[in-house]
Enzyme design. Sequence first.
Site, PDB file in Angstrom:
ATOM      1  N   LYS A   1      22.261 -58.460  61.479  1.00  0.00           N
ATOM      2  CA  LYS A   1      21.532 -58.778  62.484  1.00  0.00           C
ATOM      3  C   LYS A   1      21.421 -57.745  63.326  1.00  0.00           C
ATOM      4  O   LYS A   1      20.539 -57.223  64.089  1.00  0.00           O
ATOM      5  CB  LYS A   1      21.635 -60.148  63.124  1.00  0.00           C
ATOM      6  CG  LYS A   1      21.495 -61.329  61.890  1.00  0.00           C
ATOM      7  CD  LYS A   1      21.559 -62.382  62.426  1.00  0.00           C
ATOM      8  CE  LYS A   1      23.060 -63.092  62.783  1.00  0.00           C
ATOM      9  NZ  LYS A   1      23.821 -63.032  61.369  1.00  0.00           N
TER      10      LYS A   1
ATOM     11  N   PRO B   1      26.927 -64.698  59.351  1.00  0.00           N
ATOM     12  CA  PRO B   1      27.339 -63.750  60.068  1.00  0.00           C
ATOM     13  C   PRO B   1      27.723 -62.627  59.152  1.00  0.00           C
ATOM     14  O   PRO B   1      27.833 -62.672  58.253  1.00  0.00           O
ATOM     15  CB  PRO B   1      28.982 -63.998  60.541  1.00  0.00           C
ATOM     16  CG  PRO B   1      29.076 -65.605  60.277  1.00  0.00           C
ATOM     17  CD  PRO B   1      27.690 -66.059  59.664  1.00  0.00           C
ATOM     18  N   GLY B   2      27.452 -61.407  59.715  1.00  0.00           N
ATOM     19  CA  GLY B   2      27.927 -60.077  59.072  1.00  0.00           C
ATOM     20  C   GLY B   2      26.650 -59.863  58.040  1.00  0.00           C
ATOM     21  O   GLY B   2      26.744 -58.967  57.101  1.00  0.00           O
TER      22      GLY B   2
ATOM     23  N   GLU C   1      18.187 -75.302  41.839  1.00  0.00           N
ATOM     24  CA  GLU C   1      16.865 -74.559  42.450  1.00  0.00           C
ATOM     25  C   GLU C   1      15.935 -74.552  41.493  1.00  0.00           C
ATOM     26  O   GLU C   1      14.842 -74.576  41.844  1.00  0.00           O
ATOM     27  CB  GLU C   1      17.551 -73.255  43.071  1.00  0.00           C
ATOM     28  CG  GLU C   1      18.709 -73.139  44.086  1.00  0.00           C
ATOM     29  CD  GLU C   1      18.129 -74.067  45.195  1.00  0.00           C
ATOM     30  OE1 GLU C   1      17.088 -74.252  45.495  1.00  0.00           O
ATOM     31  OE2 GLU C   1      19.322 -74.635  45.720  1.00  0.00           O
TER      32      GLU C   1
END
Length: 584
Positions: free
Chosen positions: A198, A194-195, A417
Site C-alpha cells: 500500500k 500488511p505488507g 469458493e
Amino acid sequence: MKIDGKVKLLLVLIISIALISSMYLYKNNNKEYKELSYKTFLTYVEKDLVDEIELNDKAKIKGRLKDGQDFITDNPRTENFKEYLLLYNVEVLEGDRNLMIGQGISFTLLLAGIGVLAYLINKNNSKQAEKEMATMSKIDAEGSTSNRVTFDDVAGNEEAKDSLRELIDFIKEPDKYNKYGARLPRGVLLYGPPGTGKTLLAKALAGEANVPFYAVSGSDFIQVYAGLGASRVRELFKRAKEDGKSVIFIDEIDALGKKRKGSSASGGSEEGDRTLNALLTEMSGFKGNEGIIVIAATNRMDTLDEALLRPGRFDRQIEVSLPDVNARMAILKLHSKNKPISKKVDLKSIALETIYFSGAQLENLMNESAMLAAKEKAKHITMDHINKAYFTVLVGEEKKDRSSITLEDKKVTAYHEAGHALVAKKLCKLNRVTKVSIIPSTKGMGGFSLNIPPDRMHQTKKDIMNNIMIALGGRAAEEIILGTDNITTGASSDLQKATEMTLSMIGTYGMDEKIGLVNYNVILNSNLSTGTSLMERTKESLENLYIETKKILWDNRKYLDAIADKLMEKESLTEEEVNQILTN
Ligand code: ADP
Ligand code: ZN
C-alpha cells in the site's frame, strides 16, 4: 530550563548509577534481541505469538515470543497499549524485568532518579514537544527528486494500479478537470493485509505524477503529546500546499478513525477524534484544483469510522490483496533483479510454495537469502539459501509442513469458493462473478466477489433467495466433497449473512406464505412472545434453500471439480476464466 547546583549533582548521580547498572545488565544479559518493526510486532500480537512484554517509558520495549525468541520493538507509549496487550493475552511485566531480578538497590535509586528526571522533563514538556514536531516534519517529506518509485516497482496489484493510474492525470492537470466542473477525488483508501504494497503504491503514484510525497502514520499522531495531533495535521497540509501538488500518505488511518462504539465518546480516544476532525476539515478545505491527493491505508477496514468514507473524504476505496501465484512470481522476479541468483533456482516453484505470503515477506525472503549467501561468500544465491531464509521469514509463525498442510487447505478453500461461484453462475445469468480466489480477502466472502446488478430499485423475493443460496454454496460444496463430518468453520460469515437475509425476507418483507405479512420487529417490540414461530420458519426456509443449493452443485459436479482444480492451480480466476470452464 535553569538547572541549579543541587539538581546538577543529582543528575550526575543518576547518570552514573544508570551507567553502572546498564553495564551490569549488559554483562549479564547479553541476549540476542531480534528487532521487529512495530507493524510486525502488532501482527504477532494478533496472531497470539507474543508471550510477554516489558512495559516501560523507553523508546524501545523488549519482549519474548512464544517460541522463546527475545525481541525489541518501538514503544508506542500510548495510554491503552497495556489494555491492548492484555486483550491479546500477552503477559505484561511492568518496568524492566532484568532490573527487578538484578540490583534491588540500584533499582530503587534509579527509580528515584527517574522520578526527578521525569519531573524536569515534564516541566519542559511543551518545548520538547515543539522540538519533536519540528524534527518529525522534517523527515516526513520526500521531495520529487529523491529516488523516484514508479508503478514498475510494484509487481502484481494490477487492479489497484489501474485505479490509481487515473489519478495521475488529476494531479498533473487539475485545471483540465476543473474546466468541466468535475469534482476531483480527494481521498483514496487503500485497504488490505500488511505488507501488500500500500505504501509502495502511494509512493509510486507520487513518483508517476512527479510530485512530492508526504508520509505520516496515524499512530504517530496519537503518540505525540496531547493536543499536538491536530496541529500536526494542519502543519502537514500547510506544507503540502506550499509545495503545490503532492501526494499525502496516511498509514494506519484506523488509529485515528476508529469506529465509535455506541453513542458515548468513550469509543475512540479524544485525541484521535480531535486529530481526525482536523484531518477532515483540512480535506474539505481543498478548493479541488490544487492537485493534492490524500491516500490513506489500513489493514483494519472493519474497525474504520464510516465518517471517513463519506463523499468528499476517502470516497474511493481500493482493495490491495495478498498476491496470487502469478503476482508472487512477479514480485520474486522484481526483487531478484539485482541479485546473483543461481540459474538452478526455480522462482516458479518458490512462488507456488509461498501461498499467503505478502509482498513484503517475499521481498524479505529474497533479502534474507542474499544475506545468507553473502555471509558464506557464496558465488550465487542458491535454492539452499532460499530454503533456509524461508524459515527465517516465518520465524514465530506456525511451523507447519509447508507442502502437505497448505495443499489440504488449498483444496478445501478451492471447493468452498468454487461452490459460491458456481451457484451464482447457475442461478442467475445477470450475476457477475468478478473474481474467484482462494487468497483471503479483507471483506466479503473469502476470496469470492460478486456484483449483483445494482441498477434496480427493488429486490424481488427470488433475488433474495438466490443470494441466500449463493452464500450457502460454500458450505454445500464442502459437504459434498469432504462429507458431513469434515465441513469446516470457513462458512461462518456466510451462514451469518444467509441467516440475516432469510430472517428479513420472512420477518421484515412479509415474503413467507406461512408467516404472512406480519412485521416481526413490531411484534417483538410489543412484547408478544411469538418469536418462536419466526425462528422455526427461518430454520425451515434456510434448510430448504440449502437442499436446493446442494442439488445445483450435485447436478453440476463436473464444473465444481473443474473450477476447484483451476483455482488450486492459479489461485485466482477472472470472470472470463470461469465462463470458459462453464462452456466446456
Ligand atoms: P504496506 O504499506 O501494504 O504494509 P509496503 O508498501 O510497506 O506494504 O510494503 C513493504 C515492502 O514490501 C515494499 O517496500 C516492497 O519492497 C515489498 N512489496 C510489497 N508489495 C510489493 C509488490 N506488490 N511489489 C513489489 N514489492 C512489494
Ligand atoms: Zn464462503
